[in-house]
Design an enzyme around this catalytic site. Structure first.
Site, PDB file in Angstrom:
ATOM      1  N   TYR A  88     -13.106   9.973   1.407  1.00  0.00           N
ATOM      2  CA  TYR A  88     -14.244   9.748   2.295  1.00  0.00           C
ATOM      3  C   TYR A  88     -13.871  10.165   3.721  1.00  0.00           C
ATOM      4  O   TYR A  88     -12.698  10.228   4.072  1.00  0.00           O
ATOM      5  CB  TYR A  88     -14.745   8.301   2.217  1.00  0.00           C
ATOM      6  CG  TYR A  88     -13.922   7.268   2.939  1.00  0.00           C
ATOM      7  CD1 TYR A  88     -12.914   6.578   2.290  1.00  0.00           C
ATOM      8  CD2 TYR A  88     -14.166   6.973   4.278  1.00  0.00           C
ATOM      9  CE1 TYR A  88     -12.157   5.627   2.955  1.00  0.00           C
ATOM     10  CE2 TYR A  88     -13.423   6.012   4.953  1.00  0.00           C
ATOM     11  CZ  TYR A  88     -12.413   5.355   4.290  1.00  0.00           C
ATOM     12  OH  TYR A  88     -11.678   4.423   4.954  1.00  0.00           O
TER      13      TYR A  88
ATOM     14  N   TYR B  34       0.118   4.495  -2.325  1.00  0.00           N
ATOM     15  CA  TYR B  34      -0.011   5.899  -1.903  1.00  0.00           C
ATOM     16  C   TYR B  34       0.950   6.794  -2.680  1.00  0.00           C
ATOM     17  O   TYR B  34       0.599   7.900  -3.067  1.00  0.00           O
ATOM     18  CB  TYR B  34       0.222   6.031  -0.385  1.00  0.00           C
ATOM     19  CG  TYR B  34      -0.786   5.264   0.434  1.00  0.00           C
ATOM     20  CD1 TYR B  34      -2.119   5.211   0.037  1.00  0.00           C
ATOM     21  CD2 TYR B  34      -0.428   4.574   1.586  1.00  0.00           C
ATOM     22  CE1 TYR B  34      -3.062   4.495   0.766  1.00  0.00           C
ATOM     23  CE2 TYR B  34      -1.364   3.852   2.323  1.00  0.00           C
ATOM     24  CZ  TYR B  34      -2.673   3.817   1.902  1.00  0.00           C
ATOM     25  OH  TYR B  34      -3.600   3.106   2.617  1.00  0.00           O
TER      26      TYR B  34
ATOM     27  N   ARG C  49       0.821  -1.217   0.000  1.00  0.00           N
ATOM     28  CA  ARG C  49       0.000   0.000   0.000  1.00  0.00           C
ATOM     29  C   ARG C  49       0.853   1.265   0.000  1.00  0.00           C
ATOM     30  O   ARG C  49       0.429   2.315  -0.481  1.00  0.00           O
ATOM     31  CB  ARG C  49      -0.949   0.019   1.206  1.00  0.00           C
ATOM     32  CG  ARG C  49      -2.317  -0.581   0.903  1.00  0.00           C
ATOM     33  CD  ARG C  49      -3.294  -0.322   2.021  1.00  0.00           C
ATOM     34  NE  ARG C  49      -2.804  -0.848   3.277  1.00  0.00           N
ATOM     35  CZ  ARG C  49      -2.870  -2.129   3.637  1.00  0.00           C
ATOM     36  NH1 ARG C  49      -3.419  -3.012   2.826  1.00  0.00           N
ATOM     37  NH2 ARG C  49      -2.390  -2.544   4.788  1.00  0.00           N
TER      38      ARG C  49
ATOM     39  N   GLN D 101      -8.300   0.731  11.907  1.00  0.00           N
ATOM     40  CA  GLN D 101      -7.693  -0.231  10.981  1.00  0.00           C
ATOM     41  C   GLN D 101      -7.442  -1.580  11.650  1.00  0.00           C
ATOM     42  O   GLN D 101      -6.442  -2.240  11.347  1.00  0.00           O
ATOM     43  CB  GLN D 101      -6.418   0.357  10.361  1.00  0.00           C
ATOM     44  CG  GLN D 101      -6.694   1.690   9.681  1.00  0.00           C
ATOM     45  CD  GLN D 101      -5.690   2.107   8.622  1.00  0.00           C
ATOM     46  OE1 GLN D 101      -6.054   2.707   7.631  1.00  0.00           O
ATOM     47  NE2 GLN D 101      -4.450   1.800   8.815  1.00  0.00           N
TER      48      GLN D 101
ATOM     49  N   HIS E 228     -12.993  12.395   6.797  1.00  0.00           N
ATOM     50  CA  HIS E 228     -12.164  13.603   6.891  1.00  0.00           C
ATOM     51  C   HIS E 228     -10.879  13.313   6.134  1.00  0.00           C
ATOM     52  O   HIS E 228     -10.237  12.281   6.389  1.00  0.00           O
ATOM     53  CB  HIS E 228     -11.876  13.868   8.384  1.00  0.00           C
ATOM     54  CG  HIS E 228     -11.140  15.144   8.649  1.00  0.00           C
ATOM     55  ND1 HIS E 228      -9.939  15.465   8.047  1.00  0.00           N
ATOM     56  CD2 HIS E 228     -11.434  16.186   9.473  1.00  0.00           C
ATOM     57  CE1 HIS E 228      -9.527  16.643   8.480  1.00  0.00           C
ATOM     58  NE2 HIS E 228     -10.422  17.097   9.353  1.00  0.00           N
TER      59      HIS E 228
ATOM     60  N   ALA F 123     -19.923   2.709  10.684  1.00  0.00           N
ATOM     61  CA  ALA F 123     -20.881   3.774  10.343  1.00  0.00           C
ATOM     62  C   ALA F 123     -21.590   3.432   9.036  1.00  0.00           C
ATOM     63  O   ALA F 123     -21.077   2.652   8.224  1.00  0.00           O
ATOM     64  CB  ALA F 123     -20.124   5.093  10.180  1.00  0.00           C
TER      65      ALA F 123
HETATM   66  C1  LIG Z   1      -7.597   4.825   6.132  1.00  0.00           C
HETATM   67  S1  LIG Z   1      -8.673   5.128   7.490  1.00  0.00           S
HETATM   68  C2  LIG Z   1      -9.680   6.403   6.813  1.00  0.00           C
HETATM   69  C3  LIG Z   1     -10.476   7.175   7.832  1.00  0.00           C
HETATM   70  C4  LIG Z   1     -11.262   8.319   7.228  1.00  0.00           C
HETATM   71  N1  LIG Z   1     -10.354   9.278   6.651  1.00  0.00           N
HETATM   72  C5  LIG Z   1     -12.170   9.018   8.232  1.00  0.00           C
HETATM   73  O1  LIG Z   1     -12.143  10.248   8.276  1.00  0.00           O
HETATM   74  O2  LIG Z   1     -12.913   8.354   8.947  1.00  0.00           O
HETATM   75  C6  LIG Z   1      -9.647   3.664   7.460  1.00  0.00           C
HETATM   76  C7  LIG Z   1     -10.185   3.333   8.820  1.00  0.00           C
HETATM   77  O3  LIG Z   1     -11.239   4.236   9.149  1.00  0.00           O
HETATM   78  C8  LIG Z   1     -12.249   3.562   9.879  1.00  0.00           C
HETATM   79  N2  LIG Z   1     -13.469   3.511   9.066  1.00  0.00           N
HETATM   80  C9  LIG Z   1     -13.581   3.621   7.725  1.00  0.00           C
HETATM   81  N3  LIG Z   1     -14.861   3.480   7.342  1.00  0.00           N
HETATM   82  C10 LIG Z   1     -15.577   3.274   8.478  1.00  0.00           C
HETATM   83  C11 LIG Z   1     -16.942   3.036   8.753  1.00  0.00           C
HETATM   84  N4  LIG Z   1     -17.856   2.998   7.784  1.00  0.00           N
HETATM   85  N5  LIG Z   1     -17.306   2.858  10.031  1.00  0.00           N
HETATM   86  C12 LIG Z   1     -16.400   2.881  11.045  1.00  0.00           C
HETATM   87  N6  LIG Z   1     -15.109   3.089  10.843  1.00  0.00           N
HETATM   88  C13 LIG Z   1     -14.697   3.288   9.575  1.00  0.00           C
HETATM   89  C14 LIG Z   1     -11.736   2.136  10.120  1.00  0.00           C
HETATM   90  O4  LIG Z   1     -11.032   2.091  11.344  1.00  0.00           O
HETATM   91  C15 LIG Z   1     -10.821   1.958   8.929  1.00  0.00           C
HETATM   92  O5  LIG Z   1      -9.883   0.937   9.129  1.00  0.00           O
END
Ligand SMILES: C[S@@+](CC[C@H](N)C(=O)[O-])C[C@H]1O[C@@H](n2cnc3c(N)ncnc32)[C@H](O)[C@@H]1O
Length: 261
Positions: free
Chosen positions: A93, A71, A67, A167, A95, A208
């Site tokens: 998606y 990136y 990964r 994650q 923030h 979520a």
């Molecule tokens: C690379 S990060 C991105 C987070 C994203 N930028 C945000 O603002 O939530 C990915 C992680 O965000 C969390 N995540 C992403 N989608 C989610 C969801 N639908 N519900 C809960 N946690 C989520 C999980 O912990 C996932 O492993």
């Protein structure tokens, strides 16, 4: 003098159509090119209705590919257009600056090269979690860790605070290639947590809603069952406090001394 070409990282929030702010929408609508890394193909299609020049960054991901290379390629693709003098938007998606490497990197490189670049905030998984689960990070304090960092670094954990692990679906993946964690690594995470919390401590797996029709997942289970639980790439783990806050009596004495002056 600032060069022609710019970059704005925006967040579209978690739930399709529900969370984007007017400013981020306006940046998307007026961009020369929009690169997007979104949680679902429906979300991508929705962003495509706002601008005719939308390019998905999802194609850079591949099974078995590191990964970190993905990136780098994403950053390079966005910077190529900024350097060509385009007003580029990266739509991510949640923030765009929360547990997200590429947006921060593009902004740093673009600024370094003399381009205008900034980030607009978005509604993250964390924001949805507080709302859906009725949790306030201010009640006991709140600690966030990326699950692999939690496992691999020595920690000094305040168990009187709320702990949020991100994650968890990729825990144990040191080659940065997996899209789903192996059970053996989830067991390791569980054992690591059991060094701080009792085996019966109730923890939650949170997901979520991405599409408005999705059900929010809030699955409470004892910590000892986490190793065998269904954990996805988009699962966030929530660990409520496992100990009481301890009053710092020495500090209170100092405060009392100041108050009595
Ligand atoms: C690379 S990060 C991105 C987070 C994203 N930028 C945000 O603002 O939530 C990915 C992680 O965000 C969390 N995540 C992403 N989608 C989610 C969801 N639908 N519900 C809960 N946690 C989520 C999980 O912990 C996932 O492993």
């Amino acid at each position: 003098m600032e060069k022609k070409g710019s970059f704005v990282a925006v967040g579209v929030g978690m739930t399709l159509g529900a969370h984007i702010c007017p400013l981020s929408r306006s940046y998307i609508e007026h961009a020369d090119i929009v690169f997007c890394s979104l949680s679902d193909s429906y979300v991508e299609e929705w962003v495509m209705t706002m601008n005719s020049e939308v390019r998905s960054l999802q194609s850079f991901y591949a099974v078995g590919k590191d990964r970190r290379d993905t990136y780098k390629e994403m950053v390079a693709a966005m910077m190529t257009e900024v350097r060509a003098g385009k007003n580029v938007v990266g739509a991510f998606y949640g923030h765009p600056g929360v547990f997200a490497l590429a947006p921060h990197k593009v902004i740093a490189i673009a600024r370094d090269e003399g381009f205008q670049a900034h980030m607009e905030p978005g509604i993250s998984a964390e924001d949805c979690l507080y709302a859906d689960m009725g949790l306030d990070p201010g009640t006991n304090g709140c600690i966030h860790y990326e699950a692999n960092q939690f496992l691999m670094n020595k920690k000094c954990l305040d168990t009187s605070a709320l702990l949020i692990l991100w994650q968890v679906g990729m825990v144990g993946d040191r080659r940065h290639q997996e899209f789903e964690s192996h059970k053996k690594y989830r067991h390791l995470l569980m054992q690591s947590l059991m060094a701080f919390y009792p085996a019966d401590h109730r923890v939650a797996l949170y997901e979520a809603a991405v599409l408005p029709i999705d059900e929010v997942r809030i699955e409470w289970l004892p910590l000892k069952n986490v190793g065998d639980a269904k954990i996805h790439q988009h699962t966030t783990m929530v660990i409520p406090p496992g100990s009481e806050k301890q009053t710092d009596t020495a500090f209170l004495t100092k405060l009392n001394e100041l108050d009595s002056l």
